[in-house]
Design a protein around this motif. Structure first.
Motif, PDB file in Angstrom:
ATOM      1  N   ASN A  36     -31.863 -52.864  -7.491  1.00 21.74           N
ATOM      2  CA  ASN A  36     -31.668 -54.064  -6.740  1.00 21.74           C
ATOM      3  C   ASN A  36     -32.082 -54.140  -5.097  1.00 21.74           C
ATOM      4  N   LEU A  37     -31.789 -52.854  -4.536  1.00 24.79           N
ATOM      5  CA  LEU A  37     -32.233 -52.448  -3.251  1.00 24.79           C
ATOM      6  C   LEU A  37     -31.155 -53.173  -2.222  1.00 24.79           C
ATOM      7  N   GLY A  38     -29.737 -53.602  -2.760  1.00 27.48           N
ATOM      8  CA  GLY A  38     -29.005 -54.312  -1.850  1.00 27.48           C
ATOM      9  C   GLY A  38     -28.730 -55.837  -2.217  1.00 27.48           C
ATOM     10  N   ALA A  39     -29.863 -56.475  -2.917  1.00 27.11           N
ATOM     11  CA  ALA A  39     -30.138 -57.934  -3.078  1.00 27.11           C
ATOM     12  C   ALA A  39     -29.545 -58.082  -4.624  1.00 27.11           C
ATOM     13  N   GLY A  40     -28.368 -58.559  -5.027  1.00 28.09           N
ATOM     14  CA  GLY A  40     -28.035 -58.546  -6.591  1.00 28.09           C
ATOM     15  C   GLY A  40     -28.387 -59.792  -6.848  1.00 28.09           C
ATOM     16  N   PHE A  41     -28.334 -61.012  -6.149  1.00 27.03           N
ATOM     17  CA  PHE A  41     -28.607 -62.342  -6.739  1.00 27.03           C
ATOM     18  C   PHE A  41     -29.445 -63.196  -5.654  1.00 27.03           C
ATOM     19  N   LEU A  42     -30.475 -63.878  -6.058  1.00 27.11           N
ATOM     20  CA  LEU A  42     -31.443 -64.487  -5.546  1.00 27.11           C
ATOM     21  C   LEU A  42     -30.993 -66.037  -5.494  1.00 27.11           C
ATOM     22  N   ILE A  43     -31.314 -66.865  -4.552  1.00 27.84           N
ATOM     23  CA  ILE A  43     -30.919 -68.346  -4.661  1.00 27.84           C
ATOM     24  C   ILE A  43     -32.331 -69.024  -3.815  1.00 27.84           C
ATOM     25  N   ALA A 102     -30.702 -64.095  -0.409  1.00 29.31           N
ATOM     26  CA  ALA A 102     -30.209 -62.965  -1.111  1.00 29.31           C
ATOM     27  C   ALA A 102     -28.647 -62.931  -0.916  1.00 29.31           C
ATOM     28  N   LEU A 103     -27.937 -62.688  -2.088  1.00 26.37           N
ATOM     29  CA  LEU A 103     -26.368 -62.299  -1.957  1.00 26.37           C
ATOM     30  C   LEU A 103     -26.343 -60.785  -2.310  1.00 26.37           C
ATOM     31  N   PRO A 104     -25.637 -60.134  -1.285  1.00 27.66           N
ATOM     32  CA  PRO A 104     -25.690 -58.596  -1.438  1.00 27.66           C
ATOM     33  C   PRO A 104     -25.097 -58.077  -2.698  1.00 27.66           C
ATOM     34  N   SER A 105     -25.680 -57.005  -3.118  1.00 27.54           N
ATOM     35  CA  SER A 105     -24.944 -56.100  -4.492  1.00 27.54           C
ATOM     36  C   SER A 105     -23.895 -55.536  -3.893  1.00 27.54           C
ATOM     37  N   SER A 106     -23.323 -54.740  -4.645  1.00 23.10           N
ATOM     38  CA  SER A 106     -22.303 -53.660  -4.317  1.00 23.10           C
ATOM     39  C   SER A 106     -22.828 -52.189  -4.504  1.00 23.10           C
ATOM     40  N   GLY A 107     -23.929 -52.159  -4.539  1.00 21.84           N
ATOM     41  CA  GLY A 107     -24.665 -51.072  -5.060  1.00 21.84           C
ATOM     42  C   GLY A 107     -25.587 -50.895  -6.031  1.00 21.84           C
ATOM     43  N   LEU A 108     -25.449 -50.117  -6.934  1.00 19.54           N
ATOM     44  CA  LEU A 108     -26.439 -49.871  -8.054  1.00 19.54           C
ATOM     45  C   LEU A 108     -26.380 -50.697  -9.201  1.00 19.54           C
ATOM     46  N   HIS A 109     -25.131 -51.727  -8.930  1.00 23.32           N
ATOM     47  CA  HIS A 109     -24.782 -52.453 -10.160  1.00 23.32           C
ATOM     48  C   HIS A 109     -24.796 -51.735 -11.542  1.00 23.32           C
ATOM     49  N   ALA A 110     -25.586 -51.925 -12.444  1.00 24.94           N
ATOM     50  CA  ALA A 110     -25.527 -51.217 -13.894  1.00 24.94           C
ATOM     51  C   ALA A 110     -26.961 -51.121 -14.223  1.00 24.94           C
ATOM     52  N   PHE A 136     -30.944 -51.877   2.341  1.00 24.72           N
ATOM     53  CA  PHE A 136     -31.124 -50.428   1.698  1.00 24.72           C
ATOM     54  C   PHE A 136     -30.026 -49.522   1.863  1.00 24.72           C
ATOM     55  N   TYR A 137     -29.088 -49.656   0.918  1.00 23.60           N
ATOM     56  CA  TYR A 137     -27.859 -49.121   1.237  1.00 23.60           C
ATOM     57  C   TYR A 137     -28.072 -47.386   0.902  1.00 23.60           C
ATOM     58  N   PRO A 138     -27.175 -46.731   1.466  1.00 23.24           N
ATOM     59  CA  PRO A 138     -27.316 -45.136   1.338  1.00 23.24           C
ATOM     60  C   PRO A 138     -27.706 -44.578   0.145  1.00 23.24           C
ATOM     61  N   ILE A 139     -26.976 -45.180  -0.706  1.00 26.32           N
ATOM     62  CA  ILE A 139     -27.298 -44.725  -2.336  1.00 26.32           C
ATOM     63  C   ILE A 139     -28.631 -44.781  -2.548  1.00 26.32           C
ATOM     64  N   ASN A 147     -16.883 -40.028  -2.909  1.00 24.89           N
ATOM     65  CA  ASN A 147     -17.440 -38.999  -3.952  1.00 24.89           C
ATOM     66  C   ASN A 147     -18.456 -39.778  -4.794  1.00 24.89           C
ATOM     67  N   LEU A 148     -19.363 -38.720  -5.320  1.00 25.80           N
ATOM     68  CA  LEU A 148     -20.320 -39.448  -6.026  1.00 25.80           C
ATOM     69  C   LEU A 148     -19.947 -40.401  -7.199  1.00 25.80           C
ATOM     70  N   ALA A 149     -18.845 -40.161  -7.886  1.00 25.87           N
ATOM     71  CA  ALA A 149     -18.213 -40.728  -8.930  1.00 25.87           C
ATOM     72  C   ALA A 149     -17.945 -42.094  -8.325  1.00 25.87           C
ATOM     73  N   GLU A 150     -17.335 -42.228  -7.546  1.00 24.47           N
ATOM     74  CA  GLU A 150     -16.818 -43.572  -6.959  1.00 24.47           C
ATOM     75  C   GLU A 150     -17.702 -44.440  -6.681  1.00 24.47           C
ATOM     76  N   GLU A 151     -19.178 -44.015  -6.118  1.00 23.18           N
ATOM     77  CA  GLU A 151     -20.201 -44.690  -5.842  1.00 23.18           C
ATOM     78  C   GLU A 151     -20.760 -45.319  -7.069  1.00 23.18           C
ATOM     79  N   LEU A 152     -20.892 -44.323  -8.057  1.00 25.43           N
ATOM     80  CA  LEU A 152     -21.719 -44.714  -9.196  1.00 25.43           C
ATOM     81  C   LEU A 152     -20.994 -45.629 -10.134  1.00 25.43           C
ATOM     82  N   LEU A 153     -19.549 -45.541  -9.899  1.00 24.92           N
ATOM     83  CA  LEU A 153     -18.614 -46.628 -10.929  1.00 24.92           C
ATOM     84  C   LEU A 153     -18.219 -47.762 -10.246  1.00 24.92           C
ATOM     85  N   THR A 154     -18.844 -48.015  -8.991  1.00 19.17           N
ATOM     86  CA  THR A 154     -18.590 -49.167  -8.248  1.00 19.17           C
ATOM     87  C   THR A 154     -19.067 -50.332  -9.176  1.00 19.17           C
ATOM     88  N   PRO A 155     -18.012 -51.339  -9.451  1.00 19.33           N
ATOM     89  CA  PRO A 155     -18.471 -52.273 -10.345  1.00 19.33           C
ATOM     90  C   PRO A 155     -19.690 -53.321  -9.768  1.00 19.33           C
TER      91      PRO A 155
END
Length: 345
Positions: free
Chosen positions: A301-308, A183-191, A278-281, A219-227
């Motif tokens: 994605n629970l922290g796993a954004g891409f699988l190889i 797994a390659l880590p995600s940056s959070g919720l992604h989209a 399993f990130y805090p979000i 703040n919550l907005a920064e977390e939710l808008l993480t690309p």
């Protein structure tokens, strides 16, 4: 005296504003230009000259997507410079799964009222995403739809086209028992999962977007808008170093649904759930929404954004290469015999 008739602008569509927006976004689209691009923004179509000498049997791979209700967060905060990155990521990561190098991208922006400055912010994000993915933004469409969207509302959609040599096309058919899942880590919720995330965090938990959340450190907005992360460069470089038999972009449906899409019949992708970051979000959503583990797994994605998926004898080389490229790969599972496509243990 001749009676004055209604104009298109009075009906809600400002053609002059659209023209200003086009001029404002040209500098951003230009930064994504590749040598194969033959057209400029403003033409009826985008021209891309495929280098046919580079391939024996080129296969074009395309993907299309949107950003979903994550856009609501951008609209509520007035911050529009990140969701364009999400748009590109959702498309290019999908075609990357098949080993394709993204070549070009087109977007569609629909707005209630066309504000050139807002359009520039959106296209800036799209251009930054294209730059990160190495593809060219060669065109798009901006539609002003008064009466359909509210004044400050908009929607984004886009599509990417990439290319891969036919013999290097990856579709999961070569996956074998004993292969390893990285797994390659995600940056959070992604989209993905934003309808549930907003319901839980803003209604059930009562957070406001401007609230500093201790568990998140922002703040919550920064977390939710993480690309959403764009995995193109590290993954394409990995394909030149080791054998990769399957890949999955973890979007809506989580690991269970997305990994299942590439699993051959008779094989199971066994995932060790405790290896997922399993990130805090995610913990906040699970806590405040009393969301069951199974629902979390199939929504986020629970922290796993891409699988190889790679043969076990290539694992060490794959991990070393990914680390060199700045990734933090995690071995989260293995391919085993079984009737169910995916099993989380």
């Amino acid at each position: 005296m001749e009676e004055k008739g209604l104009t298109y602008k009075e009906a809600g569509v400002d053609i002059e504003a659209a023209g200003r927006a086009v001029e404002m976004i040209k500098k951003w689209t230009e930064m994504t230009r590749r040598k194969e691009v033959l057209s400029s923004i403003g033409a009826f179509g985008g021209f891309f000259a495929l280098d046919v000498d580079k391939y024996r049997e080129p296969v074009l791979v395309s993907g299309t997507d949107g950003v979903g209700t994550k856009l609501r967060i951008a609209q509520l905060t007035g911050r529009h410079d990140t969701v364009g990155i999400d748009l590109v990521a959702m498309c290019v990561n999908d075609i990357l799964v098949h080993g394709a190098e993204p070549l070009f991208f087109l977007d569609y922006i629909a707005v209630g009222r066309l504000k050139p400055e807002m359009i520039e912010e959106l296209v800036k994000g799209i251009s930054l995403g294209c730059k990160e993915a190495g593809c060219a933004l060669i065109g798009g469409e901006t539609a002003e739809l008064p009466g359909f969207y509210k004044e400050d509302e908009y929607d984004l959609a886009g599509f990417a086209v990439g290319v891969v040599e036919k013999k290097k096309l990856i579709d999961g058919s070569r996956i074998e028992e004993g292969d390893i899942i990285i797994a390659l880590p995600s940056s959070g919720l992604h989209a993905n999962g934003y309808s549930l995330a907003r319901r839980v965090l803003m209604e059930e938990a009562g957070y406001r977007l401007e609230d500093e959340v201790e568990e998140l450190g922002k703040n919550l907005a920064e977390e939710l808008l993480t690309p959403t992360r764009i995995y193109v460069k590290p993954v394409l470089s990995l394909l030149d170093e080791v054998e990769v038999r399957g890949m999955a972009h973890i979007t809506g449906g989580g690991i269970p649904e997305n990994l299942a899409r590439i699993m051959p019949e008779g094989l199971t992708g066994e995932i060790e759930g405790d290896k997922l970051p399993f990130y805090p979000i995610f913990k906040l959503i699970q806590k405040w929404g009393k969301v069951k583990k199974e629902e979390m797994l199939r929504t986020f994605n629970l922290g796993a954004g891409f699988l190889i998926i790679t043969p076990s004898h290539h694992l060490d080389k794959a991990l070393k290469h990914l680390h060199i490229k700045g990734e933090k790969p995690i071995v989260i599972g293995k391919i085993k015999k079984g009737a169910e496509r995916v099993r989380i243990i």
